[in-house]
Design a protein around this motif. Structure first.
Motif, PDB file in Angstrom:
ATOM      1  N   PRO A 586       9.106   9.805  -4.632  1.00  0.00           N
ATOM      2  CA  PRO A 586       8.973  10.186  -3.220  1.00  0.00           C
ATOM      3  C   PRO A 586       7.628   9.820  -2.605  1.00  0.00           C
ATOM      4  N   VAL A 587       7.734   9.385  -1.354  1.00  0.00           N
ATOM      5  CA  VAL A 587       6.576   8.929  -0.577  1.00  0.00           C
ATOM      6  C   VAL A 587       6.222  10.017   0.443  1.00  0.00           C
ATOM      7  N   ALA A 588       4.919  10.239   0.669  1.00  0.00           N
ATOM      8  CA  ALA A 588       4.474  11.293   1.595  1.00  0.00           C
ATOM      9  C   ALA A 588       5.117  11.119   2.969  1.00  0.00           C
ATOM     10  N   GLU A 589       5.665  12.205   3.506  1.00  0.00           N
ATOM     11  CA  GLU A 589       6.329  12.112   4.813  1.00  0.00           C
ATOM     12  C   GLU A 589       5.305  12.014   5.936  1.00  0.00           C
ATOM     13  N   THR A 590       4.080  12.410   5.641  1.00  0.00           N
ATOM     14  CA  THR A 590       3.026  12.176   6.628  1.00  0.00           C
ATOM     15  C   THR A 590       1.740  11.804   5.896  1.00  0.00           C
ATOM     16  N   SER A 591       1.045  10.797   6.429  1.00  0.00           N
ATOM     17  CA  SER A 591      -0.170  10.296   5.776  1.00  0.00           C
ATOM     18  C   SER A 591      -0.955   9.514   6.804  1.00  0.00           C
ATOM     19  N   GLY A 592      -2.287   9.603   6.719  1.00  0.00           N
ATOM     20  CA  GLY A 592      -3.095   8.875   7.703  1.00  0.00           C
ATOM     21  C   GLY A 592      -3.365   7.435   7.307  1.00  0.00           C
ATOM     22  N   LEU A 593      -2.880   7.006   6.139  1.00  0.00           N
ATOM     23  CA  LEU A 593      -3.268   5.681   5.642  1.00  0.00           C
ATOM     24  C   LEU A 593      -2.504   4.540   6.308  1.00  0.00           C
ATOM     25  N   ALA A 594      -3.182   3.389   6.395  1.00  0.00           N
ATOM     26  CA  ALA A 594      -2.541   2.206   6.970  1.00  0.00           C
ATOM     27  C   ALA A 594      -1.296   1.849   6.172  1.00  0.00           C
ATOM     28  N   GLY A 595      -0.238   1.497   6.859  1.00  0.00           N
ATOM     29  CA  GLY A 595       0.991   1.052   6.192  1.00  0.00           C
ATOM     30  C   GLY A 595       1.891   2.198   5.759  1.00  0.00           C
ATOM     31  N   ALA A 596       1.457   3.444   6.016  1.00  0.00           N
ATOM     32  CA  ALA A 596       2.227   4.597   5.524  1.00  0.00           C
ATOM     33  C   ALA A 596       3.624   4.640   6.137  1.00  0.00           C
ATOM     34  N   ASP A 597       3.710   4.299   7.435  1.00  0.00           N
ATOM     35  CA  ASP A 597       5.019   4.363   8.101  1.00  0.00           C
ATOM     36  C   ASP A 597       5.990   3.380   7.461  1.00  0.00           C
ATOM     37  N   ASP A 598       5.496   2.180   7.169  1.00  0.00           N
ATOM     38  CA  ASP A 598       6.360   1.160   6.554  1.00  0.00           C
ATOM     39  C   ASP A 598       6.820   1.618   5.171  1.00  0.00           C
ATOM     40  N   ARG A 599       5.888   2.225   4.431  1.00  0.00           N
ATOM     41  CA  ARG A 599       6.268   2.673   3.082  1.00  0.00           C
ATOM     42  C   ARG A 599       7.324   3.768   3.156  1.00  0.00           C
ATOM     43  N   LEU A 600       7.140   4.668   4.130  1.00  0.00           N
ATOM     44  CA  LEU A 600       8.102   5.766   4.260  1.00  0.00           C
ATOM     45  C   LEU A 600       9.465   5.229   4.698  1.00  0.00           C
ATOM     46  N   THR A 601       9.456   4.285   5.638  1.00  0.00           N
ATOM     47  CA  THR A 601      10.725   3.716   6.099  1.00  0.00           C
ATOM     48  C   THR A 601      11.444   3.021   4.946  1.00  0.00           C
ATOM     49  N   ALA A 602      10.686   2.264   4.161  1.00  0.00           N
ATOM     50  CA  ALA A 602      11.296   1.557   3.022  1.00  0.00           C
ATOM     51  C   ALA A 602      11.872   2.570   2.033  1.00  0.00           C
ATOM     52  N   TYR A 603      11.133   3.642   1.798  1.00  0.00           N
ATOM     53  CA  TYR A 603      11.604   4.656   0.850  1.00  0.00           C
ATOM     54  C   TYR A 603      12.891   5.294   1.367  1.00  0.00           C
ATOM     55  N   GLN A 604      12.872   5.656   2.641  1.00  0.00           N
ATOM     56  CA  GLN A 604      14.042   6.345   3.197  1.00  0.00           C
ATOM     57  C   GLN A 604      15.266   5.449   3.202  1.00  0.00           C
ATOM     58  N   SER A 605      15.054   4.154   3.447  1.00  0.00           N
ATOM     59  CA  SER A 605      16.234   3.275   3.470  1.00  0.00           C
ATOM     60  C   SER A 605      16.768   3.070   2.049  1.00  0.00           C
ATOM     61  N   ALA A 606      15.887   2.992   1.060  1.00  0.00           N
ATOM     62  CA  ALA A 606      16.357   2.892  -0.333  1.00  0.00           C
ATOM     63  C   ALA A 606      17.098   4.166  -0.725  1.00  0.00           C
ATOM     64  N   LYS A 607      16.589   5.256  -0.277  1.00  0.00           N
ATOM     65  CA  LYS A 607      17.140   6.577  -0.623  1.00  0.00           C
ATOM     66  C   LYS A 607      18.595   6.699  -0.134  1.00  0.00           C
ATOM     67  N   ARG A 608      18.884   6.041   0.982  1.00  0.00           N
ATOM     68  CA  ARG A 608      20.244   6.130   1.528  1.00  0.00           C
ATOM     69  C   ARG A 608      21.278   5.470   0.611  1.00  0.00           C
ATOM     70  N   LYS A 609      20.814   4.588  -0.274  1.00  0.00           N
ATOM     71  CA  LYS A 609      21.753   3.922  -1.190  1.00  0.00           C
ATOM     72  C   LYS A 609      22.038   4.771  -2.434  1.00  0.00           C
ATOM     73  N   GLN A 610      21.328   5.876  -2.536  1.00  0.00           N
ATOM     74  CA  GLN A 610      21.476   6.717  -3.720  1.00  0.00           C
ATOM     75  C   GLN A 610      22.811   7.470  -3.625  1.00  0.00           C
ATOM     76  N   LYS A 611      23.598   7.360  -4.687  1.00  0.00           N
ATOM     77  CA  LYS A 611      24.893   8.045  -4.681  1.00  0.00           C
ATOM     78  C   LYS A 611      24.720   9.425  -5.298  1.00  0.00           C
ATOM     79  N   ILE A 612      24.885  10.449  -4.490  1.00  0.00           N
ATOM     80  CA  ILE A 612      24.717  11.774  -5.084  1.00  0.00           C
ATOM     81  C   ILE A 612      26.055  12.365  -5.516  1.00  0.00           C
ATOM     82  N   ASP A 613      27.132  11.646  -5.220  1.00  0.00           N
ATOM     83  CA  ASP A 613      28.451  12.167  -5.611  1.00  0.00           C
ATOM     84  C   ASP A 613      28.903  11.562  -6.935  1.00  0.00           C
ATOM     85  N   GLY A 614      28.058  10.792  -7.575  1.00  0.00           N
ATOM     86  CA  GLY A 614      28.532  10.171  -8.811  1.00  0.00           C
ATOM     87  C   GLY A 614      27.439  10.020  -9.826  1.00  0.00           C
TER      88      GLY A 614
END
Ligand SMILES: Cc1ncc(C[n+]2csc(CCOP(=O)(O)OP(=O)(O)O)c2C)c(N)n1
Ligand SMILES: [Mg+2]
Length: 614
Positions: A586-614
């Motif tokens: 997991p990536v910090a949902e809030t952070s003052g560092l440069a590039g943090a938004d991109d890292r969070l977006t990438a993490y969240q989009s990968a997370k959507r592919k996670q199958k929790i029903d299987g």
């Protein structure tokens, strides 16, 4: 009933010496030995007894309780759970030092008998040296730390309790489905107490690992699924090795043209050269294995816990209709991921599947193509180039070319396991020993010693990072003293390289992982002189600065008659980009560092592919 008067310690030692295992028709001692570090909590009790049974149950002295337990565990893994060792300690720190190793054995389903000393059952001298007093309950003592990390746990407060407790401990140590550590705590007063034990208890008893075949209904359902599969994939886990099911695995794969991918524990079930071996799967997998995994409609998972590194944190099997046939001896594992369970010993299960299925061409051609691509990647990333410091991959490439087919490699933590999983070309099955259930820093050297004791005719190469080496290296000295030769490849990248890279990817900074200033030197001197350190423990040691020199150092180490440490500096910033798959960190949902938004977006989009029903 004929009885014999023995102390608890003496009865325990005699009982352990009487346990035998049947391995392919040969009867061998079940306990190849006892690793012991004595203290007041076991020296006069169990220690006195062990001294009397040296001819049938050798005792080995180590330098660190966690390390000696790693040695015992690695020994059991290398014998494929057929033979094992016991570990005895004093009370307090000696005992709790083994808890990490107990957890490691538990995660990896490996047998080891822990015999920690415990404080007095009669409580008369309480509190004794090293006793953790608990104001709320006198029943909860330090050794209770072993409970959640033991498959069987007991405390012997009267000598005769051994009579019913020991068979239960042997049950979990020899049961393929329940296998793991057994812990029997031994209060120090009880160890020395005598009792008239039944003589029959000490008669030799031969154990044989149970082979449980598949249930007819489960088999039929699995056969139907496989018969109709358009893009099946086999994933080989450690259970293949423990079941000795390599031949049946290859036979089914060839019969149906199904590619075989391997987990860390299963790698080496097939040699790298086999035409259907598509290599490591998951987070540290090859592009070949992961391409098949993404498309697979049926995954036949054999003897695997299906942990996050194998399933890409449950995002790897992208096919919406993918089903997993879970062939596992433990029903606990067989029901994971909404699998279709096939509870069975791997060898019998694979055999039954083959008998019930028609031969077909399957995905042979596609496997060849994807294998060829990965072979090119491997060649590219492992070959020397002109950069100032080599990558882990280049060091592994040089080593791979230098080792003999029967040499065994041992690794556990840091960046090396991932590179090994992707790139190590296993020449002969069974020569790849990775502890990746717990990925415990400090397992490597102590574990290597256990592997060497189990496979004395092979050279054992321990691959270890500077971080792991610094955490637990004391058994270098044990290996020298015992005459158990290891070849230790120490990859010094100036700190915790893999976590630093993970940190960069998830937080965008480098913090508290590498040595400050990013340097390994203090002026002219190395910050840590690993060569001098290893030599001080009696090992041969040298530092190499080029991949060509590494090859000659390996030749020297192979020719030597004692443990050698080869040190090489490596680039902490580089790892193999090709292949691999997302891992949920997991990536910090809030952070003052440069590039943090991109890292969070990438993490969240990968997370959507996670199958929790299987
Ligand atoms: C006992 C233990 N503590 C912490 C970790 C977390 N961890 C995993 S790898 C690693 C760094 C290992 O450093 P090193 O052995 O030098 O290997 P490198 O990452 O540099 O390749 C750490 C701290 C662990 N796996 N085991
Ligand atoms: Mg390092």
């Amino acid at each position: 009933m004929t009885t014999i008067r023995l102390t608890t310690g003496q009865a325990l030692a005699r009982y352990l010496a009487a346990q035998m295992v049947d391995v392919d028709g040969d009867t061998l001692p079940m306990f190849a030995g006892v690793f012991a570090i004595f203290g007041h909590g076991n020296v006069a009790g169990f220690g006195e007894a062990l001294a009397q049974t040296q001819d049938v149950l050798p005792t080995y002295r180590a330098h660190n309780e966690q390390a000696m337990a790693h040695t015992a565990i690695a020994f059991a893994k290398a014998t494929r759970r057929r033979q094992m060792m016991a570990c005895t300690t004093s009370v307090g720190p000696g005992a709790t030092n083994m808890v990490t190793a107990a957890a490691l054995a538990h995660v990896n389903r490996l047998p080891v008998l822990f015999l920690p000393g415990d404080t007095f059952a009669n409580r008369r001298p309480d509190p004794v040296l090293q006793q953790v007093e608990n104001p709320q309950s006198s029943l909860d003592v330090a050794n209770d730390c072993f409970r959640p990390v033991s498959r069987y746990f007991d405390r012997i407060t009267r000598p005769e309790q051994l009579i019913t407790s020991l068979p239960q401990a042997m049950r979990v140590l020899t049961c393929p489905a329940d296998c793991g550590p057994a812990t029997i705590c031994l209060p120090q007063d009880v160890q020395a107490e005598a009792y008239d034990f039944p003589k029959a208890m000490f008669e030799p008893q031969v154990h044989r690992l149970r082979r449980q075949g598949p249930d007819a209904f489960e088999l039929e359902r699995a056969v139907k699924l496989l018969a109709n599969a358009k893009a099946p994939l086999i994933i080989a886990g450690g259970g293949v090795r423990y079941s000795h099911a390599e031949a049946e695995l290859i036979s089914l794969a060839e019969h149906r043209g199904i590619p075989v991918a391997e987990t860390q524990a299963g790698k080496g079930s097939l040699s790298w050269a086999h035409e259907l071996n598509v290599g490591g799967v998951g987070v540290t997998g090859t592009s070949a294995a992961n391409d098949f995994a993404r498309e697979a409609d049926v995954v036949l998972a054999v003897g695997t816990r299906l942990a996050d590194f194998t399933t890409g944190s449950r995002s790897l099997f992208e096919n919406a209709d993918a089903r997993i046939i879970n062939l596992n001896v433990a029903s606990f594992d067989a029901v994971k991921h909404r699998s279709v369970p096939l509870v069975s010993d791997a060898k019998l299960g694979l055999e039954s599947l083959k008998v019930a299925l028609e031969p077909c061409e399957g995905s042979r051609a596609k496997a060849l193509e994807k294998r060829a691509h990965w072979a090119q990647v491997t060649e590219k990333v492992t070959s020397p180039d002109t950069r100032p410091l080599p990558s882990d991959a280049q060091i592994l490439g040089a080593l791979n070319r230098a080792v003999d087919a029967r040499d065994v490699i041992v690794a556990a933590a840091g960046g090396l396991p991932g590179e090994l999983h992707k790139l190590w070309q296993v020449k002969a099955p069974g020569t790849y020993h990775l502890e990746y259930g717990f990925s415990c820093m400090g397992y490597e050297i102590a574990g290597g010693l256990g592997v060497k004791m189990a496979t004395p005719s092979s050279d054992v190469f321990v691959l270890v990072g500077d971080g792991s080496y610094l955490m637990l290296n004391s058994e270098i000295s044990t290996s020298v003293l015992m005459g158990q030769k290891l070849i230790i490849m120490l990859v010094d990248n100036g700190g915790y390289g893999c976590i630093n890279r993970l940190q960069g990817g998830t937080t965008g900074r480098s913090f508290n992982n590498l040595f400050e200033h990013g340097t390994r030197t203090d002026g002219e001197r190395p910050l840590i002189d690993f060569v001098a350190h290893a030599r001080s423990m009696g090992a041969l040691a040298e530092k190499v600065t080029s991949l060509a020199d590494l090859a000659t150092a390996v030749r020297r180490a192979k020719a030597a008659d004692k443990t050698s440490v080869i040190v090489m500096n490596a680039d902490p910033g580089v790892s193999t980009e090709e292949g691999g798959h997302w891992w949920d960190v997991p990536v910090a949902e809030t952070s003052g560092l440069a590039g943090a938004d991109d890292r969070l977006t990438a993490y969240q989009s990968a997370k959507r592919k996670q199958k929790i029903d299987g």
